[in-house]
Design an enzyme around this catalytic site. Sequence first.
Site, mmCIF file in Angstrom:
data_model
loop_
_atom_site.group_PDB
_atom_site.id
_atom_site.type_symbol
_atom_site.label_atom_id
_atom_site.label_comp_id
_atom_site.label_asym_id
_atom_site.label_seq_id
_atom_site.Cartn_x
_atom_site.Cartn_y
_atom_site.Cartn_z
ATOM 1 C CB ALA A 322 -0.917 -0.013 1.217
ATOM 2 N N PRO A 323 0.414 2.326 -0.628
ATOM 3 C CG PRO A 323 -0.989 3.923 -1.570
ATOM 4 C CD PRO A 323 -0.829 2.452 -1.397
ATOM 5 C CB ILE A 325 5.437 6.184 6.118
ATOM 6 C CG1 ILE A 325 5.735 7.559 5.502
ATOM 7 C CG2 ILE A 325 6.595 5.745 7.015
ATOM 8 C CD1 ILE A 325 5.821 8.685 6.512
ATOM 9 C CG LEU A 328 7.515 1.689 13.274
ATOM 10 C CD1 LEU A 328 7.841 2.452 14.554
ATOM 11 C CD2 LEU A 328 8.767 1.448 12.454
ATOM 12 C CG ASP A 378 -16.014 -2.249 11.543
ATOM 13 O OD1 ASP A 378 -15.383 -2.755 12.486
ATOM 14 O OD2 ASP A 378 -17.112 -2.688 11.139
#
Length: 576
Positions: A322-323, A325, A328, A378
Amino acid sequence: MQNILSPQETSLAKKAAYLVLSHFDKSYRWFTRITRGAQQRFEKGNWKETQLASRERINIYEQSLSDAVAEIYHLTSVHKKDDVFWQELKKIFALQLEGHPQFELAETFFNSVIGRIFKHRKIDDDMMFVHPSRCFLPGQDRDKVINSFDTTTTVREMYEAIFKTYRYNIPFEDYERDLQNLEDALRARLSTSQLASVQAVEILKPTFFRGKAAYLIGRICMPDETLPFVIAMRRYNAPNMFVDALLTDRKDLSVIFGFARSYFMADTQNPAEVAAFLQELLPNKKNFELYMALGHYKHGKTVFYRNFLSHLETSEDHFEAAPGIRGLVMMVFHLPSYGVVFKIIKDEFAESKKITRQHVKDCYKLVKMSDRIGRMADTHEYVNFRFPLDRIAPELIEELKETCASSLEFTENELVIKHMYIERKMTPLNLYLQQETDEDKVTNALDELGMCIKQIAMANIFPGDMLHKNFGITRHGRVIFYDYDEICLMNERNFRALPKSDDPYAIDTLSVGPSDVFPEQFEHFIVGKRKFKDILKNLHGDLMTQEYWRNVQIKCERGDVQHFTPYAANKRFKRD
């Protein structure tokens, strides 16, 4: 030669099918009892009971499923039965559903029983209802779910007829004022010729209750167009109610049925017909989203999976990261042509994340059980979810192997993900702010970000990691939170003033406890660019003070239940 069950085995399959259906029917009666109680809770203003009822209703399914599976194990030695037995069981169960008003929900319950027995490793249409057993034709039971109102009378008389049909054991704050507001709003929305052309006003029979609001949901039918017709009613703590708005735009109705809101309490014995009617009003909503909005989130997952399989057959693009950042804690990927993201818990977390895999699961469950107030997406949990290998980008496969190998299982043609979450796709807020050049839209997004954080806190949840990359923005410009690995209840944090230092990032670590939070630091972390920081501080500077957070804690400890109106303030009627 085809395997045929013995008479004894056939009899056993019939008992098992009857047992499963009995547990489903019991579960739906339980679901209905809680849902039906929503009106009395609304009338009495029992807001805490409303929240408890919502949680109880979510838990019903798992409890009923566990009971059904336990009885199946008591009835027979399930793992000694071959596939022919389970195939016959499905056929018998399908025959039992003839004429059943909730047949589609019962099929999902059956799937859950088989899935639990085989640990979701046999996704086989011969043994489960991967595809529905019959085609539902919308409209065949329409008269069971809608009331039609005479439009040959005056507008006022029509409204009076509506409130004679939908009655509540609570007085209106000002009935005459509310009728006049409704009449004025409809006349402002429709021209004289449009009003004269109205053929019917249809309203779903159940009132849709959620939080401190109640909605009558229907449509205005004219020769050339059909408009939503939604009467929104509210209660405060005073012993009365009032009409808050008349909504006739699909955008408003779409937001009310948004994926970041808690499930409605809407009592019906014909959920398929209700969902079909709603989809006619909201053609851009997927059918599974509407089932979820009605509280049938397990069946919504089933319909999602069917929709997912259908989309794979009609698309050619590949799954990819997915685009945005990289997180973590979660590895996130998507199919560009499809409107959801897939989230897998990583095998190892960065050192800064002092949490466990179970902690992450618990956080996602907490959100599921909470009032999401239109600000928390959700999420839907899946186990052993299958993806065709030839549709997955090689780069994604390598990244998945590097980050979450323990959750992966490869077959000759498929990637099986043992545990993951699915969530509606949004534009990450950090990407939106990087790309958007319209200053007004940027300011609105940052205002929405501050409101999102505040409203989540008022719902008794501290968002934890409030970096703007953990928020998304919808096509309606609404900011939604979607990263839950550091959330907690408000009373689990100690909001403190920042120890004095010349370095704004420096803290005397000896004086910091594990639950301490320093709101003065938020301005350094929520958004990056100085321009964005200044706008956010100007709009929501109180977020950076310990006093604000402590005041919210006091309200949460007092048990105050908040209500956040899902439509714009300018849609609300004026009251004295």
